[in-house]
Design an enzyme around this catalytic site. Structure first.
Site, short mmCIF file in Angstrom:
data_model
loop_
_atom_site.label_atom_id
_atom_site.label_comp_id
_atom_site.label_asym_id
_atom_site.label_seq_id
_atom_site.Cartn_x
_atom_site.Cartn_y
_atom_site.Cartn_z
N ASP A 25 -12.09 -28.09 91.25
CA ASP A 25 -13.50 -27.94 91.63
C ASP A 25 -14.36 -27.38 90.50
O ASP A 25 -15.35 -26.69 90.73
CB ASP A 25 -13.63 -27.03 92.88
N LYS B 280 -15.53 -31.77 87.72
CA LYS B 280 -15.01 -32.96 87.01
C LYS B 280 -15.80 -34.21 87.42
O LYS B 280 -16.07 -35.08 86.60
CB LYS B 280 -13.52 -33.17 87.35
N GLY C 50 -11.84 -33.69 95.86
CA GLY C 50 -13.19 -33.89 96.38
C GLY C 50 -14.13 -33.72 95.20
O GLY C 50 -14.28 -32.62 94.69
N HIS C 51 -14.72 -34.81 94.74
CA HIS C 51 -15.58 -34.79 93.55
C HIS C 51 -17.01 -35.12 93.97
O HIS C 51 -17.27 -36.18 94.51
CB HIS C 51 -15.08 -35.79 92.50
N GLN D 101 -7.66 -32.32 90.57
CA GLN D 101 -7.06 -30.99 90.56
C GLN D 101 -7.20 -30.38 89.16
O GLN D 101 -8.17 -30.67 88.48
CB GLN D 101 -5.60 -31.02 91.04
P1 GDP Z 1 -14.58 -31.35 91.06
O1 GDP Z 1 -13.56 -31.37 92.15
O2 GDP Z 1 -14.06 -30.75 89.80
O3 GDP Z 1 -15.25 -32.69 90.84
O4 GDP Z 1 -15.73 -30.36 91.57
P2 GDP Z 1 -16.39 -30.34 93.05
O5 GDP Z 1 -17.31 -31.50 93.16
O6 GDP Z 1 -15.35 -30.15 94.08
O7 GDP Z 1 -17.17 -28.95 92.99
C1 GDP Z 1 -18.13 -28.70 92.01
C2 GDP Z 1 -19.49 -28.46 92.71
O8 GDP Z 1 -20.37 -27.88 91.78
C3 GDP Z 1 -20.16 -29.74 93.18
O9 GDP Z 1 -20.85 -29.47 94.38
C4 GDP Z 1 -21.14 -30.07 92.06
O10 GDP Z 1 -22.28 -30.76 92.52
C5 GDP Z 1 -21.53 -28.70 91.61
N1 GDP Z 1 -21.90 -28.58 90.18
C6 GDP Z 1 -21.32 -29.18 89.11
N2 GDP Z 1 -21.90 -28.74 87.97
C7 GDP Z 1 -22.85 -27.86 88.34
C8 GDP Z 1 -23.76 -27.02 87.61
O11 GDP Z 1 -23.82 -27.02 86.38
N3 GDP Z 1 -24.58 -26.20 88.37
C9 GDP Z 1 -24.53 -26.18 89.73
N4 GDP Z 1 -25.35 -25.36 90.37
N5 GDP Z 1 -23.69 -26.95 90.42
C10 GDP Z 1 -22.85 -27.76 89.75
P1 IMO Z 2 -10.30 -31.40 92.98
O1 IMO Z 2 -9.90 -32.71 92.32
C1 IMO Z 2 -9.21 -27.53 94.61
C2 IMO Z 2 -5.22 -27.14 96.37
C3 IMO Z 2 -5.16 -26.92 97.87
C4 IMO Z 2 -3.89 -26.10 97.98
C5 IMO Z 2 -3.00 -26.72 96.91
C6 IMO Z 2 -2.01 -27.75 97.46
O2 IMO Z 2 -11.43 -31.52 93.92
O3 IMO Z 2 -10.45 -30.34 91.95
P2 IMO Z 2 -2.28 -30.22 98.40
O4 IMO Z 2 -3.10 -30.75 99.55
O5 IMO Z 2 -2.61 -30.86 97.10
O6 IMO Z 2 -0.80 -30.23 98.69
O7 IMO Z 2 -2.70 -28.66 98.29
O8 IMO Z 2 -3.86 -27.35 95.98
N1 IMO Z 2 -5.98 -28.35 95.95
C7 IMO Z 2 -7.20 -28.29 95.40
N2 IMO Z 2 -8.03 -27.23 95.20
N3 IMO Z 2 -9.57 -28.76 94.22
C8 IMO Z 2 -8.75 -29.83 94.40
O9 IMO Z 2 -9.03 -31.05 93.90
C9 IMO Z 2 -7.51 -29.63 95.07
N4 IMO Z 2 -6.48 -30.42 95.42
C10 IMO Z 2 -5.55 -29.63 95.94
O10 IMO Z 2 -6.30 -26.23 98.32
O11 IMO Z 2 -4.14 -24.76 97.60
MG MG Z 3 -13.32 -30.73 94.11
#
Ligand code: GDP
Ligand code: IMO
Ligand code: MG
Length: 369
Positions: free
Chosen positions: A12, A15, A39-40, A181
């Site tokens: 999170d 990416k 979840g991206h 991840q």
């Molecule tokens: P990922 O799993 O690495 O793709 O990240 P996620 O999408 O799960 O979580 C990142 C969250 O931060 C998302 O809701 C993005 O929209 C948000 N985000 C990414 N870069 C920035 C930033 O520079 N500032 C803010 N405020 N939000 C950001």
């Molecule tokens: P992105 O790509 C954050 C965490 C779960 C749990 C552990 C194992 O959005 O960064 P699993 O379902 O993979 O067996 O869970 O890994 N986890 C993540 N945490 N971002 C993710 O993906 C994750 N994918 C798995 O919360 O602790």
């Molecule tokens: Mg994510």
């Protein structure tokens, strides 16, 4: 040309946003490990897109997206994901390619994973049981279950993605790998056993795509790091806030709730010891630091660093925070306090910082020349 985007903490980091930003310049975006546990999130012109199994590249009409044999796929769930994005106006015709050798997540994997939700805080998407069956040589491959009678919607997308990507690279097309991840959740390099069940570093890109190592000779490996740290689920987190008030403030400011499960994320400071390890394992060439805007709600921010601290006995470095107007477009527009924070990270990791995130929208990303 092949470049790779990977997460450097516990997931999170943003990416999806970095991949989306970069993918304008690429022909292909590829997911090579993991599944719908990811979840991206990307915001474009006020519209929110969340991808799970699909590469973030699907949002850009000029990009072709690939899910390789390194991934695990739940056919029912990916059909739903495709249909939801179709509702938002995305056309998948001739631009989504899924490996017929991707491992299938079955309903029994989902049921089995329910107990892991409690045990590890797993996402419950069946990832661990599916990878276990793959390595136990008894999993189904997508090509076994996608027929005209069953999951027919996926039939036009199934192909040999290794061959596809090999030919694309020979034609000199640009390929961006989108990691899911992150290194601290990696099955080998993470905080085992509190990890996911796939390899999540850049090192897995050759195996997970089938492209030979020699094709990665000039690759940039772009590590995405949040300006602070979050983690979802159980397991060690050395810099986790011990202060519920601070957790609450920053969680709300950063919208730190899981994109897949909606769970509140655990919150903490940036951990330089952890980050150096992450850069070393992945061979990071460039850093993208996201969510610097979120820290602007505090007066002081901290980095844990046992190597280089104001007070080596407690290992913390203090920085004054910064104010942003939301209008910053270039490095020169940024406040010096923020620049100091970024420079510290660059110096201490030895990696070039190429992008800084100052907001959630696609255009709130500053490219540093
Ligand atoms: P990922 O799993 O690495 O793709 O990240 P996620 O999408 O799960 O979580 C990142 C969250 O931060 C998302 O809701 C993005 O929209 C948000 N985000 C990414 N870069 C920035 C930033 O520079 N500032 C803010 N405020 N939000 C950001
Ligand atoms: P992105 O790509 C954050 C965490 C779960 C749990 C552990 C194992 O959005 O960064 P699993 O379902 O993979 O067996 O869970 O890994 N986890 C993540 N945490 N971002 C993710 O993906 C994750 N994918 C798995 O919360 O602790
Ligand atoms: Mg994510």
């Amino acid at each position: 040309m092949i470049d790779i985007v990977v997460g450097l903490q516990w997931g999170d980091e943003g990416k999806g946003k970095i991949t989306d930003y970069l993918s304008e310049e690429y022909d292909w975006v590829v997911r090579y490990q993991g599944g719908s546990n990811a979840g991206h999130t990307v915001y474009v012109d006020g519209k929110k897109y969340v991808t799970h199994s699909l590469p973030t590249g699907v949002i850009r009409p000029n990009v072709r997206s690939v899910i390789t044999h390194g991934c695990v796929v739940n056919p029912e769930e990916i059909i739903k994901e495709i249909e939801e994005l179709e509702q938002l106006g995305i056309d998948f015709t001739d631009r989504l390619f899924i490996s017929k050798d991707a491992t299938v997540i079955t309903r029994s994997h989902l049921i089995e994973d329910e107990k892991n939700k409690i045990k590890w805080g797993s996402t419950g998407k069946g990832i661990g049981p599916a990878y276990r069956d793959k390595y136990d040589r008894k999993a189904f491959k997508l090509g076994d279950v996608v027929t005209e009678h069953c999951y027919a919607k996926l039939l036009p997308f199934l192909t040999n993605t290794r061959e596809l990507l090999y030919d694309a690279e020979i034609r000199d097309e640009k390929i961006l790998m989108e990691g899911a991840q992150a290194v601290m959740l990696d099955i080998d390099f993470g905080t085992y056993p509190y990890v996911t069940s796939s390899p999540c570093t850049a090192n897995y890109a050759p195996q997970g795509t089938g492209l030979p190592l020699s094709m990665f000779g000039d690759s940039s490996v772009i590590g995405v790091v949040k300006a602070y740290t979050t983690r979802i689920g159980t397991g060690p987190f050395p810099t986790e806030f011990q202060d519920d008030g601070l957790t609450e403030i920053l969680r709300e400011a950063g919208g730190e709730y899981g994109a897949t499960t909606g769970r509140p994320r655990r919150m903490g400071w940036l951990d330089m010891d952890q980050l150096r390890y992450a850069c070393e394992v992945n061979g990071i060439t460039n850093l993208a630091i996201t969510k610097l805007d979120v820290l602007s709600c505090l007066e002081y921010v901290y980095i844990k660093d046992s190597d280089d601290a104001d007070d080596p006995h407690n290992g913390w470095v203090q920085f004054p925070s910064w104010e942003l107007t939301g209008e910053e477009k270039t490095w020169d527009d940024l406040p010096f306090e923020l620049k100091d924070y970024v420079s510290y990270i660059s110096n201490e990791t030895g990696c070039l910082v190429s992008m800084v995130g100052v907001g959630q929208n696609r255009d709130q990303l500053i490219w540093i020349e």
